[in-house]
Design a protein around this motif. Structure first.
Motif, PDB file in Angstrom:
ATOM      1  N   PHE A  49     -12.936  -2.395   2.500  1.00  0.00           N
ATOM      2  CA  PHE A  49     -11.659  -3.073   2.251  1.00  0.00           C
ATOM      3  C   PHE A  49     -10.781  -2.961   3.482  1.00  0.00           C
ATOM      4  N   GLU A  50      -9.629  -3.611   3.417  1.00  0.00           N
ATOM      5  CA  GLU A  50      -8.643  -3.537   4.493  1.00  0.00           C
ATOM      6  C   GLU A  50      -7.253  -3.377   3.913  1.00  0.00           C
ATOM      7  N   GLY A  51      -6.322  -2.997   4.748  1.00  0.00           N
ATOM      8  CA  GLY A  51      -4.924  -2.912   4.337  1.00  0.00           C
ATOM      9  C   GLY A  51      -4.056  -3.381   5.484  1.00  0.00           C
ATOM     10  N   LEU A  52      -3.284  -4.432   5.249  1.00  0.00           N
ATOM     11  CA  LEU A  52      -2.350  -4.937   6.273  1.00  0.00           C
ATOM     12  C   LEU A  52      -1.121  -5.458   5.545  1.00  0.00           C
ATOM     13  N   LYS A  53      -0.106  -5.821   6.313  1.00  0.00           N
ATOM     14  CA  LYS A  53       1.154  -6.189   5.657  1.00  0.00           C
ATOM     15  C   LYS A  53       1.741  -7.493   6.197  1.00  0.00           C
ATOM     16  N   PRO A 107       8.712  -9.093  -0.215  1.00  0.00           N
ATOM     17  CA  PRO A 107       9.967  -8.327  -0.248  1.00  0.00           C
ATOM     18  C   PRO A 107      10.642  -8.265   1.123  1.00  0.00           C
ATOM     19  N   THR A 108      11.945  -8.072   1.127  1.00  0.00           N
ATOM     20  CA  THR A 108      12.681  -7.913   2.383  1.00  0.00           C
ATOM     21  C   THR A 108      12.532  -6.460   2.848  1.00  0.00           C
ATOM     22  N   PRO A 109      12.695  -6.195   4.176  1.00  0.00           N
ATOM     23  CA  PRO A 109      12.594  -4.827   4.675  1.00  0.00           C
ATOM     24  C   PRO A 109      13.583  -3.900   3.964  1.00  0.00           C
ATOM     25  N   PRO A 110      13.213  -2.653   3.718  1.00  0.00           N
ATOM     26  CA  PRO A 110      12.002  -1.989   4.205  1.00  0.00           C
ATOM     27  C   PRO A 110      10.754  -2.274   3.375  1.00  0.00           C
ATOM     28  N   GLY A 111      10.832  -3.193   2.411  1.00  0.00           N
ATOM     29  CA  GLY A 111       9.642  -3.561   1.645  1.00  0.00           C
ATOM     30  C   GLY A 111       8.765  -4.530   2.435  1.00  0.00           C
ATOM     31  N   SER A 112       7.609  -4.846   1.876  1.00  0.00           N
ATOM     32  CA  SER A 112       6.692  -5.789   2.521  1.00  0.00           C
ATOM     33  C   SER A 112       5.641  -6.210   1.491  1.00  0.00           C
ATOM     34  N   MET A 113       4.818  -7.175   1.853  1.00  0.00           N
ATOM     35  CA  MET A 113       3.700  -7.565   0.992  1.00  0.00           C
ATOM     36  C   MET A 113       2.443  -6.917   1.563  1.00  0.00           C
ATOM     37  N   TYR A 114       1.879  -5.974   0.816  1.00  0.00           N
ATOM     38  CA  TYR A 114       0.650  -5.308   1.241  1.00  0.00           C
ATOM     39  C   TYR A 114      -0.529  -6.226   0.881  1.00  0.00           C
ATOM     40  N   ILE A 115      -1.429  -6.425   1.835  1.00  0.00           N
ATOM     41  CA  ILE A 115      -2.557  -7.350   1.676  1.00  0.00           C
ATOM     42  C   ILE A 115      -3.843  -6.525   1.643  1.00  0.00           C
ATOM     43  N   ALA A 278       0.414   2.101   5.461  1.00  0.00           N
ATOM     44  CA  ALA A 278       1.311   2.432   4.359  1.00  0.00           C
ATOM     45  C   ALA A 278       2.462   3.315   4.838  1.00  0.00           C
ATOM     46  N   ALA A 279       2.140   4.374   5.563  1.00  0.00           N
ATOM     47  CA  ALA A 279       3.143   5.372   5.936  1.00  0.00           C
ATOM     48  C   ALA A 279       3.880   5.021   7.228  1.00  0.00           C
ATOM     49  N   VAL A 280       3.416   4.037   7.973  1.00  0.00           N
ATOM     50  CA  VAL A 280       3.928   3.656   9.298  1.00  0.00           C
ATOM     51  C   VAL A 280       3.740   4.848  10.246  1.00  0.00           C
ATOM     52  N   LEU A 281       4.793   5.668  10.421  1.00  0.00           N
ATOM     53  CA  LEU A 281       4.648   6.880  11.226  1.00  0.00           C
ATOM     54  C   LEU A 281       5.421   7.972  10.489  1.00  0.00           C
ATOM     55  N   ALA A 282       4.686   8.924   9.934  1.00  0.00           N
ATOM     56  CA  ALA A 282       5.305   9.935   9.075  1.00  0.00           C
ATOM     57  C   ALA A 282       5.333  11.281   9.782  1.00  0.00           C
TER      58      ALA A 282
END
Ligand SMILES: Cc1ncc(COP(=O)(O)O)c(C=O)c1O
Length: 330
Positions: A49-53, A107-115, A278-282
């Motif tokens: 699978f993949e995960g992108l936004k 969704p608007t930032p900080p949200g997004s559509m996860y693909i 998902a976490a960007v930079l945590a």
């Protein structure tokens, strides 16, 4: 806000491989797939699978971040798992079709559509443990997501383990089996050490956590493991390293041992971080090794980590120029 990834858009794009060719992708109901109980994926884990936004910009447009990288990684995962090959153009069309279909729901930032593109082996064949599936299914699910760090970005606690996350030749494949093999060690680390994640360090080699890459930040230098087959080649990792070089930082892609990590991370001003879609930079605040706790720098989220995260977010959200050509407008 619902848990990350638990809400889905009601439709997805779907294409099927019949052993000869791929069908034309279609938009179908998200709960419409029909799978034989003997399907190859359910027994022999032929899945990746993949995960992108996709991000909504202030002018109302929507842009997908580094889609080409995720498509290339999914083609590579499919090849290494002996799943049927597909053209990059097929998956690109499927992603664009479904994001356009639900463009008003991004969704608007900080949200997004996860693909979430997914590829599974569908041939009903329980005698094929050592033979590839002939048929497969490719689909692209969407999940609107909020800020992974709603409530503030707390510095994470990582347990350093001497084990590998998965089999060494499988690390660069984004496949369910790798997550299954990391699950129990991660659960035990949570129970026993209140750790957020395990940092897998087989034979003292600092690799990655169950769902993100690991970066050590020491002054102007970022140190992270050089690409090899043992871990996932994160798109966020690549993006952060590119932005860091652009900001004049030194990027060292090389092996990092647990000994060096513990020595350098505990110096004043040192930082550590996890990178992922998902976490960007945590920020990472604590490393736990052989029952002992080590604070990274002062144990709090670091300023360089915050700056790099903001720089990446600003580009994704269309607030700064797309100078590396990472965005695809839908
Ligand atoms: C095991 C693992 N490592 C690293 C990453 C980071 O990859 P990316 O930045 O492409 O999301 C992920 C996924 O998010 C992952 O699951």
């Amino acid at each position: 806000m619902a848990a990350f990834g638990s809400v889905f858009m009601p439709e997805m794009t779907l294409a099927q491989f019949d052993g000869q060719q791929w069908s034309n992708p279609q938009i179908v109901s998200s709960n419409s797939i029909n799978l034989h109980p003997g399907a190859h994926v359910l027994h022999y884990a032929s899945t990746c699978f993949e995960g992108l936004k996709a991000f909504k910009h202030a002018d109302g447009s929507v842009a997908i971040f580094r889609m080409d990288k995720n498509i290339a990684r999914m083609q590579q995962s499919s090849e290494l798992l002996s799943l049927p090959a597909f053209d990059a153009a097929l998956l690109e069309q499927m992603i664009l079709d479904i994001v356009r279909h639900f463009v008003a729901d991004v969704p608007t930032p900080p949200g997004s559509m996860y693909i979430r593109p997914t590829h599974i082996g569908t041939e009903p064949a329980i005698g094929k443990a050592a033979t590839p599936t002939v048929n497969s299914m490719l689909y692209v699910l969407l999940s609107p997501v909020g800020d992974y760090f709603a409530g503030g970005s707390r510095a994470l606690r990582l347990l350093l383990e001497d084990n590998a996350r998965c089999a060494p030749h499988m690390g660069m494949i984004k496949s369910g089996g790798n997550y299954a093999s990391a699950l129990r060690p991660t659960m035990l680390a949570k129970q026993q050490y209140q750790a957020d994640q395990v940092l897998f360090c087989p034979q003292g080699d600092v690799q990655e956590t169950g769902a993100a890459n690991f970066l050590l930040i020491d002054g102007n230098e970022i140190i992270t493991k050089a690409l090899d087959a043992s871990f996932l080649h994160g798109v966020t990792r690549d993006s952060i390293l590119t932005l860091a070089r652009d900001l004049g930082m030194t990027v060292s892609e090389r092996d990092l041992t647990v000994d060096e990590l513990l020595t350098r991370a505990t110096k004043p001003g040192a930082e550590a971080a996890l990178s992922g879609t998902a976490a960007v930079l945590a920020p990472v605040g604590t490393l736990i090794h052989q029952g002992k706790e080590y604070s990274v720098g002062n144990g709090q989220p670091g300023t360089t980590t915050a700056r790099l995260r903001q720089t990446l977010n600003a580009m994704q959200w269309g607030q700064t120029a797309d100078k590396f050509g990472w965005l695809t407008k839908v």
